[in-house]
Design a protein around this motif. Structure first.
Motif, PDB file in Angstrom:
ATOM      1  N   TRP A  60       0.806  -1.216   0.000  1.00  0.00           N
ATOM      2  CA  TRP A  60       0.000   0.000   0.000  1.00  0.00           C
ATOM      3  C   TRP A  60       0.842   1.271   0.000  1.00  0.00           C
ATOM      4  O   TRP A  60       0.319   2.360  -0.292  1.00  0.00           O
ATOM      5  CB  TRP A  60      -0.936   0.008   1.208  1.00  0.00           C
ATOM      6  N   VAL A  61       2.121   1.176   0.323  1.00  0.00           N
ATOM      7  CA  VAL A  61       2.949   2.393   0.347  1.00  0.00           C
ATOM      8  C   VAL A  61       4.163   2.312  -0.567  1.00  0.00           C
ATOM      9  O   VAL A  61       4.946   3.259  -0.628  1.00  0.00           O
ATOM     10  CB  VAL A  61       3.427   2.731   1.786  1.00  0.00           C
ATOM     11  N   ASP A  62       4.338   1.210  -1.286  1.00  0.00           N
ATOM     12  CA  ASP A  62       5.529   1.106  -2.147  1.00  0.00           C
ATOM     13  C   ASP A  62       5.206   1.206  -3.641  1.00  0.00           C
ATOM     14  O   ASP A  62       6.095   1.051  -4.474  1.00  0.00           O
ATOM     15  CB  ASP A  62       6.305  -0.178  -1.848  1.00  0.00           C
ATOM     16  N   GLY A  63       3.948   1.463  -3.985  1.00  0.00           N
ATOM     17  CA  GLY A  63       3.596   1.671  -5.384  1.00  0.00           C
ATOM     18  C   GLY A  63       2.861   0.529  -6.045  1.00  0.00           C
ATOM     19  O   GLY A  63       2.390   0.679  -7.184  1.00  0.00           O
ATOM     20  N   ARG A  64       2.722  -0.597  -5.368  1.00  0.00           N
ATOM     21  CA  ARG A  64       2.059  -1.745  -6.002  1.00  0.00           C
ATOM     22  C   ARG A  64       0.536  -1.632  -5.993  1.00  0.00           C
ATOM     23  O   ARG A  64      -0.141  -2.200  -6.846  1.00  0.00           O
ATOM     24  CB  ARG A  64       2.490  -3.044  -5.310  1.00  0.00           C
ATOM     25  N   ARG A  65      -0.034  -0.939  -5.032  1.00  0.00           N
ATOM     26  CA  ARG A  65      -1.481  -0.778  -4.967  1.00  0.00           C
ATOM     27  C   ARG A  65      -1.928   0.444  -5.767  1.00  0.00           C
ATOM     28  O   ARG A  65      -1.194   1.431  -5.884  1.00  0.00           O
ATOM     29  CB  ARG A  65      -1.934  -0.640  -3.519  1.00  0.00           C
ATOM     30  N   THR A  66      -3.142   0.375  -6.298  1.00  0.00           N
ATOM     31  CA  THR A  66      -3.661   1.418  -7.179  1.00  0.00           C
ATOM     32  C   THR A  66      -4.959   2.007  -6.621  1.00  0.00           C
ATOM     33  O   THR A  66      -5.487   1.541  -5.611  1.00  0.00           O
ATOM     34  CB  THR A  66      -3.948   0.831  -8.567  1.00  0.00           C
ATOM     35  N   ASP A  67      -5.471   3.015  -7.320  1.00  0.00           N
ATOM     36  CA  ASP A  67      -6.755   3.597  -6.940  1.00  0.00           C
ATOM     37  C   ASP A  67      -7.859   2.542  -6.973  1.00  0.00           C
ATOM     38  O   ASP A  67      -8.766   2.557  -6.132  1.00  0.00           O
ATOM     39  CB  ASP A  67      -7.108   4.750  -7.882  1.00  0.00           C
ATOM     40  N   ALA A  68      -7.797   1.660  -7.952  1.00  0.00           N
ATOM     41  CA  ALA A  68      -8.804   0.600  -8.051  1.00  0.00           C
ATOM     42  C   ALA A  68      -8.735  -0.330  -6.845  1.00  0.00           C
ATOM     43  O   ALA A  68      -9.769  -0.763  -6.319  1.00  0.00           O
ATOM     44  CB  ALA A  68      -8.603  -0.188  -9.345  1.00  0.00           C
ATOM     45  N   ASP A  69      -7.526  -0.644  -6.395  1.00  0.00           N
ATOM     46  CA  ASP A  69      -7.364  -1.482  -5.203  1.00  0.00           C
ATOM     47  C   ASP A  69      -7.969  -0.802  -3.983  1.00  0.00           C
ATOM     48  O   ASP A  69      -8.631  -1.443  -3.162  1.00  0.00           O
ATOM     49  CB  ASP A  69      -5.878  -1.759  -4.944  1.00  0.00           C
ATOM     50  N   LEU A  70      -7.741   0.492  -3.865  1.00  0.00           N
ATOM     51  CA  LEU A  70      -8.251   1.215  -2.713  1.00  0.00           C
ATOM     52  C   LEU A  70      -9.779   1.284  -2.742  1.00  0.00           C
ATOM     53  O   LEU A  70     -10.441   1.155  -1.702  1.00  0.00           O
ATOM     54  CB  LEU A  70      -7.655   2.621  -2.664  1.00  0.00           C
ATOM     55  N   ALA A  71     -10.344   1.463  -3.922  1.00  0.00           N
ATOM     56  CA  ALA A  71     -11.802   1.496  -4.039  1.00  0.00           C
ATOM     57  C   ALA A  71     -12.400   0.149  -3.634  1.00  0.00           C
ATOM     58  O   ALA A  71     -13.427   0.098  -2.942  1.00  0.00           O
ATOM     59  CB  ALA A  71     -12.201   1.849  -5.469  1.00  0.00           C
ATOM     60  N   ALA A  72     -11.758  -0.935  -4.059  1.00  0.00           N
ATOM     61  CA  ALA A  72     -12.236  -2.267  -3.684  1.00  0.00           C
ATOM     62  C   ALA A  72     -12.112  -2.493  -2.182  1.00  0.00           C
ATOM     63  O   ALA A  72     -12.994  -3.107  -1.558  1.00  0.00           O
ATOM     64  CB  ALA A  72     -11.454  -3.330  -4.452  1.00  0.00           C
ATOM     65  N   PHE A  73     -11.030  -2.000  -1.590  1.00  0.00           N
ATOM     66  CA  PHE A  73     -10.844  -2.143  -0.152  1.00  0.00           C
ATOM     67  C   PHE A  73     -11.886  -1.338   0.615  1.00  0.00           C
ATOM     68  O   PHE A  73     -12.438  -1.810   1.617  1.00  0.00           O
ATOM     69  CB  PHE A  73      -9.434  -1.697   0.236  1.00  0.00           C
ATOM     70  N   ALA A  74     -12.166  -0.128   0.150  1.00  0.00           N
ATOM     71  CA  ALA A  74     -13.178   0.707   0.799  1.00  0.00           C
ATOM     72  C   ALA A  74     -14.531   0.006   0.792  1.00  0.00           C
ATOM     73  O   ALA A  74     -15.273   0.033   1.788  1.00  0.00           O
ATOM     74  CB  ALA A  74     -13.265   2.059   0.099  1.00  0.00           C
ATOM     75  N   GLU A  75     -14.852  -0.624  -0.326  1.00  0.00           N
ATOM     76  CA  GLU A  75     -16.106  -1.375  -0.407  1.00  0.00           C
ATOM     77  C   GLU A  75     -16.087  -2.561   0.544  1.00  0.00           C
ATOM     78  O   GLU A  75     -17.096  -2.897   1.165  1.00  0.00           O
ATOM     79  CB  GLU A  75     -16.330  -1.839  -1.840  1.00  0.00           C
ATOM     80  N   ARG A  76     -14.933  -3.187   0.666  1.00  0.00           N
ATOM     81  CA  ARG A  76     -14.779  -4.354   1.532  1.00  0.00           C
ATOM     82  C   ARG A  76     -15.060  -4.030   2.994  1.00  0.00           C
ATOM     83  O   ARG A  76     -15.697  -4.819   3.696  1.00  0.00           O
ATOM     84  CB  ARG A  76     -13.351  -4.901   1.376  1.00  0.00           C
ATOM     85  N   ILE A  77     -14.575  -2.904   3.480  1.00  0.00           N
ATOM     86  CA  ILE A  77     -14.710  -2.604   4.910  1.00  0.00           C
ATOM     87  C   ILE A  77     -15.928  -1.750   5.231  1.00  0.00           C
ATOM     88  O   ILE A  77     -16.193  -1.486   6.404  1.00  0.00           O
ATOM     89  CB  ILE A  77     -13.444  -1.917   5.453  1.00  0.00           C
ATOM     90  N   GLU A  78     -16.672  -1.343   4.206  1.00  0.00           N
ATOM     91  CA  GLU A  78     -17.865  -0.534   4.462  1.00  0.00           C
ATOM     92  C   GLU A  78     -18.858  -1.318   5.316  1.00  0.00           C
ATOM     93  O   GLU A  78     -19.147  -2.491   5.056  1.00  0.00           O
ATOM     94  CB  GLU A  78     -18.522  -0.131   3.143  1.00  0.00           C
ATOM     95  N   GLY A  79     -19.365  -0.688   6.341  1.00  0.00           N
ATOM     96  CA  GLY A  79     -20.329  -1.330   7.209  1.00  0.00           C
ATOM     97  C   GLY A  79     -19.718  -2.175   8.310  1.00  0.00           C
ATOM     98  O   GLY A  79     -20.440  -2.756   9.125  1.00  0.00           O
ATOM     99  N   THR A  80     -18.398  -2.251   8.363  1.00  0.00           N
ATOM    100  CA  THR A  80     -17.721  -2.963   9.444  1.00  0.00           C
ATOM    101  C   THR A  80     -17.354  -1.964  10.539  1.00  0.00           C
ATOM    102  O   THR A  80     -17.585  -0.761  10.413  1.00  0.00           O
ATOM    103  CB  THR A  80     -16.439  -3.662   8.964  1.00  0.00           C
ATOM    104  N   GLY A  81     -16.732  -2.456  11.588  1.00  0.00           N
ATOM    105  CA  GLY A  81     -16.287  -1.572  12.664  1.00  0.00           C
ATOM    106  C   GLY A  81     -14.857  -1.121  12.512  1.00  0.00           C
ATOM    107  O   GLY A  81     -14.265  -0.589  13.470  1.00  0.00           O
ATOM    108  N   ILE A  82     -14.272  -1.293  11.342  1.00  0.00           N
ATOM    109  CA  ILE A  82     -12.864  -0.933  11.155  1.00  0.00           C
ATOM    110  C   ILE A  82     -12.694   0.586  11.156  1.00  0.00           C
ATOM    111  O   ILE A  82     -13.338   1.302  10.379  1.00  0.00           O
ATOM    112  CB  ILE A  82     -12.305  -1.544   9.860  1.00  0.00           C
ATOM    113  N   ARG A  83     -11.829   1.041  12.043  1.00  0.00           N
ATOM    114  CA  ARG A  83     -11.518   2.465  12.151  1.00  0.00           C
ATOM    115  C   ARG A  83     -10.049   2.758  11.868  1.00  0.00           C
ATOM    116  O   ARG A  83      -9.706   3.844  11.395  1.00  0.00           O
ATOM    117  CB  ARG A  83     -11.861   2.968  13.557  1.00  0.00           C
TER     118      ARG A  83
END
Length: 339
Positions: A60-83
């Motif tokens: 996530w900080v060395d350049g391998r992850r993309t905007d698309a990865d982050l969007a998928a992750f945001a969808e993944r944790i939506e509605g959970t208790g992750i802060r």
């Protein structure tokens, strides 16, 4: 001679039987106790408080992850208790310094999370191997090493992270140098108004087990409950690495997590977030059996421990280790069991 031989055999037989019972009964009793600790009803209100966290890999900080990865992750944790996101931004060098080249895309990640996931904090996950059980590693007994870790913390917070999460292993119980480091780190994070978070070893399931294990094997797996409390009082957040427990059966593992939750709650102040770790990874070795250490068992164990010990505790959550090894069944068990 024959009579003496029979008498010797009878005496020897009882000696052997006594030795077997001495070696077998305590572990067997412990296994039964853990399994019983996993029974009973779970309180309905022992559920997420919205203070969960997840460890995220270095991609996530060395350049391998993309905007698309982050969007998928945001969808993944939506509605959970992750802060909180513990994002791997290290490791530290053995002298305590941290090359900035190790987190070139940190600003992209932090800005994107703040923009697309309001309320989510991005903490820098820093760690290193300690020279406690071998010749190589970070030496906390050296004042210059501790000073370098503090300087690295200022550096990583200057990069924009919302807090710092330390995982230093193997960390022996009652390490005064570690407590001194936490005091110095706390001064920095309080001045910045950001959280200081640490990953913690498990607590002695029976008193002084860490000392016994250390004397036998030269390695300490657990912390004393007293030392855990000393650490918890110095930080804003403490996450128990409640996996790699050696437990061979799911019921024993769940009971172990319930016990660890209770032990940790007893000595963690109300002002500190206590998080219990979930095994979001799949391996089979002497320390971790994936058929035993399941997410479902860990969640239920944490809920049992919370409900029995401090059901009103608000600053409590679960910490998911780790994103890049997680499977769909892990996410499903976390959602179904905790929300």
């Amino acid at each position: 001679m024959a009579g003496r031989g029979k008498r010797w055999w009878r005496r020897g037989r009882w000696f052997v039987l006594g030795l077997v019972l001495l070696l077998v009964l305590p572990p067997l009793a412990g296994a039964v106790a853990l399994r019983l600790n996993f029974t009973g009803d779970v309180r309905e209100d022992a559920r997420t408080r919205g203070k969960d966290a997840i460890w995220l890999g270095h991609a996530w900080v060395d350049g391998r992850r993309t905007d698309a990865d982050l969007a998928a992750f945001a969808e993944r944790i939506e509605g959970t208790g992750i802060r909180d996101l513990y994002v791997h931004a290290g490791p530290l060098r053995h002298d305590g310094t941290l090359p900035a080249a190790r987190y070139p895309r940190a600003k992209w990640l932090i800005d994107a999370v703040h923009r697309t996931m309001p309320g989510i904090r991005v903490q820098a996950w820093l760690g290193d191997v300690l020279a406690t059980e071998g010749p190589d590693g970070l030496r906390l007994e050296r004042p210059e090493s501790r000073a370098a870790v503090v300087a690295s913390t200022r550096q990583i917070l200057d990069a924009g992270f919302d807090g710092v999460h330390f995982d230093l292993e193997p960390l022996l119980s009652d390490d005064e140098h570690y407590l001194s480091l936490l005091d110095d780190l706390g001064a920095v994070t309080r001045a910045r108004k950001v959280p200081l978070s640490v990953a913690a070893h498990q607590i002695d399931p029976v008193p002084a087990l860490h000392s016994v294990n250390g004397a036998i094997s030269g390695s300490e797996k657990w912390w004393s409950q007293e030392f855990f409390g000393q650490v918890a009082r110095r930080v804003d957040q403490i996450a128990v690495m409640s996996y790699d427990t050696w437990m061979p059966l799911e019921g024993m593992y769940g009971g172990y997590v319930a016990q660890q939750t209770s032990l940790a709650l007893e000595v963690t102040p109300e002002s500190t977030d206590l998080l219990m770790g979930l095994p979001f990874f799949h391996e089979d070795d002497w320390g971790h059996h994936e058929n035993a250490e399941t997410v479902a068992a860990a969640v239920r164990g944490a809920r049992l421990g919370l409900g029995r010990t401090d059901p009103g505790r608000e600053r409590f959550g679960l910490a998911l280790y780790v994103d890049f090894a997680a499977e769909e069944r892990d996410w499903a068990a976390y959602r179904e069991g905790w929300h």
